[in-house]
Write an enzyme that holds these catalytic residues in place. Sequence first.
Site, PDB file in Angstrom:
ATOM      1  N   ASP A  92       0.841  -1.194   0.000  1.00 10.37           N
ATOM      2  CA  ASP A  92       0.000   0.000   0.000  1.00 10.37           C
ATOM      3  C   ASP A  92       0.877   1.245   0.000  1.00 10.37           C
ATOM      4  OD1 ASP A  92      -2.867   1.033   0.407  1.00 10.37           O
ATOM      5  OD2 ASP A  92      -1.708   2.130   1.908  1.00 10.37           O
ATOM      6  N   TYR A 146       4.022   9.444  -0.800  1.00 15.88           N
ATOM      7  CA  TYR A 146       4.641   8.802   0.354  1.00 15.88           C
ATOM      8  C   TYR A 146       6.159   8.921   0.273  1.00 15.88           C
ATOM      9  CZ  TYR A 146       0.404   6.496   2.175  1.00 15.88           C
ATOM     10  OH  TYR A 146      -0.825   6.222   2.735  1.00 15.88           O
TER      11      TYR A 146
END
Length: 317
Positions: free
Chosen positions: A50, A55
Amino acid sequence: MKYITAKGVNGDFQVSRIAFGTGSALKNLTKAEFFELFDLFVSKGGNVLDTAPGYNRGRSEQYIGEWMKSRDNREDVIVSTKACHTFEGEPSRLTLKDMLEDLATSLSQLQTDYIDLFWIHNDDPNKPVSQIIDDVNEVIKTGKVRAVGCSNWSIERIAAANQYAKENGLYGFWANQIQWSLARVETDDYIKAFNALVMDDKNYNWYVNNDVAVFAFSSVAQGFFSIAVKDGLDALPENTKKFFATPSNIKRLENVKAYMAEHNVPASVPVIGYITNNRLSGVALTSATTTAILSETLEAADATLTNEEIDALFNVN
């Protein structure tokens, strides 16, 4: 490893009930350390990584892409990434243009030509669900996503979106990402801190009865149980104590201790097992910075708990 079935746009596929999160917890790791964790995860049957375009400033997607290329295992990995994210107070990014731009960024960083799980992150209640679902289905027409879910959407909006999709022969949301753990969020502190939706009794019953899966972030409640079992409540980080150390959760802590004593297992077994064995179709989103921590999580995911044990862990007087 346990699995659930993802409702794909061109056929269903299996996803592990543990998803390895690659967010800020891993920000200080090297590429080699990322690779080591990914190798361990898939060797134990995990297949969901994920991530999101932003990120760790893109490093998470880049490392996943480089790792898949070096291992030649793209078809064995379920890549889960997000689009349309906004921070509180920012304008909505819930347009087809935003979806396609974020998809393009992820495809580039991941060095792949498709995304397995594509999440529409954050809702805009002022926008008709019909327009959002229409835009989602335009994204699907690109052939570059296998399944679409949402993140931090209310059950009312999901129900409306999926009803519109059903009535018009379109693809709706098969899953939602919200905060869910054995430790129930019972104050506004967590919600304000993370701008997140959290599980409650109304939501839980809806998910059980409506065949929509839940990807549970903060699934171990920031280590509330494991830290408290080992070192006591006073050892909890201040925010974890503020978010989770409520009277009800302290009673659930006693339930966890009782389960540990009866089965001679670490706290991770009932805590992770609550998600991976639940009557609700759930996936535990977890992260780890070392192979030792990840190994314990993966071992816990293999444990089998009955519905009666699930209820005994959660229910308090």
